[in-house]
Enzyme design. Structure first.
Site, PDB file in Angstrom:
ATOM      1  N   HIS A  63       0.847  -1.195   0.000  1.00 28.51           N
ATOM      2  CA  HIS A  63       0.000   0.000   0.000  1.00 28.51           C
ATOM      3  C   HIS A  63       0.884   1.246   0.000  1.00 28.51           C
ATOM      4  O   HIS A  63       2.041   1.210   0.438  1.00 28.51           O
ATOM      5  CB  HIS A  63      -0.889   0.025   1.238  1.00 28.51           C
ATOM      6  N   GLU A  67       0.875   3.825   1.916  1.00 28.89           N
ATOM      7  CA  GLU A  67       1.358   4.194   3.247  1.00 28.89           C
ATOM      8  C   GLU A  67       2.547   3.341   3.673  1.00 28.89           C
ATOM      9  O   GLU A  67       3.507   3.848   4.259  1.00 28.89           O
ATOM     10  CB  GLU A  67       0.248   4.029   4.300  1.00 28.89           C
ATOM     11  N   CYS A 120      -5.966   1.820   5.977  1.00 29.57           N
ATOM     12  CA  CYS A 120      -6.602   0.584   6.438  1.00 29.57           C
ATOM     13  C   CYS A 120      -5.986   0.202   7.787  1.00 29.57           C
ATOM     14  O   CYS A 120      -5.054   0.858   8.269  1.00 29.57           O
ATOM     15  CB  CYS A 120      -6.390  -0.529   5.406  1.00 29.57           C
ATOM     16  N   CYS A 133      -2.147  -0.466   7.559  1.00 32.80           N
ATOM     17  CA  CYS A 133      -1.338   0.750   7.421  1.00 32.80           C
ATOM     18  C   CYS A 133      -1.362   1.585   8.699  1.00 32.80           C
ATOM     19  O   CYS A 133      -0.354   2.171   9.089  1.00 32.80           O
ATOM     20  CB  CYS A 133      -1.811   1.558   6.224  1.00 32.80           C
TER      21      CYS A 133
END
Length: 158
Positions: free
Chosen positions: A61, A63, A91, A94
């Site tokens: 991701h 992040e 999420c 993260c």
């Protein structure tokens, strides 16, 4: 530089716009268009976007990529003096990574009503992490909504 120009240059909108540029890079690669940057002392030290499809890695991701790059840049695992700007609410994964990095502040644009970290019942972020949301929310949610709309059209031809 006068204070008004400095404040505008280093505003949340300025930095979120930089995260949105990263989301556009993800879009160009066929990735879900989410971008993130990490800022330290009003300087961007990390830029990232989703790479889950490119790397065949569910943890890639924006992040996660940004946290790794920022820690590498600083030469340490803690990001206590940093701000992460991300185009979509992190999420749970993260948010947990941000907690382990003890990031000082997270600024996200659009809320993630299906997978956002706020959906869990217990606090996941580091207690000292500040949160701000809604900065450029409509611009950042539009790119994601348009992406999924176009994917639905491709998978459901008329």
């Amino acid at each position: 530089m006068d204070k008004q120009v400095s404040n505008k240059l280093f505003s949340d909108e300025y930095f979120m716009n930089e995260a949105l540029k990263e989301a556009r890079k993800a879009l160009a690669k066929g990735e879900i268009p989410i971008g993130a940057i990490v800022v330290s002392n009003r300087t961007i030290i990390a830029r990232a976007h989703n790479l889950t499809e490119t790397l065949h890695d569910v943890t890639a991701h924006a992040e996660m990529q940004a946290i790794t790059a920022a820690a590498s840049f600083l030469g340490g695992k803690y990001l206590t003096e940093c701000v992460m700007y991300v185009t979509l609410e992190p999420c749970v994964m993260c948010a947990a990574a941000a907690a382990w990095a003890q990031i000082g502040k997270i600024v996200y644009a659009a809320e993630d009503e299906k997978r956002g970290y706020r959906l869990i019942a217990y606090p996941i972020l580091h207690p000292k992490t500040k949160i701000e949301s809604g900065i450029m929310a409509s611009d950042c949610s539009k790119i994601i909504k348009d992406f999924f709309k176009s994917r639905r059209k491709l998978s459901d031809p008329e």
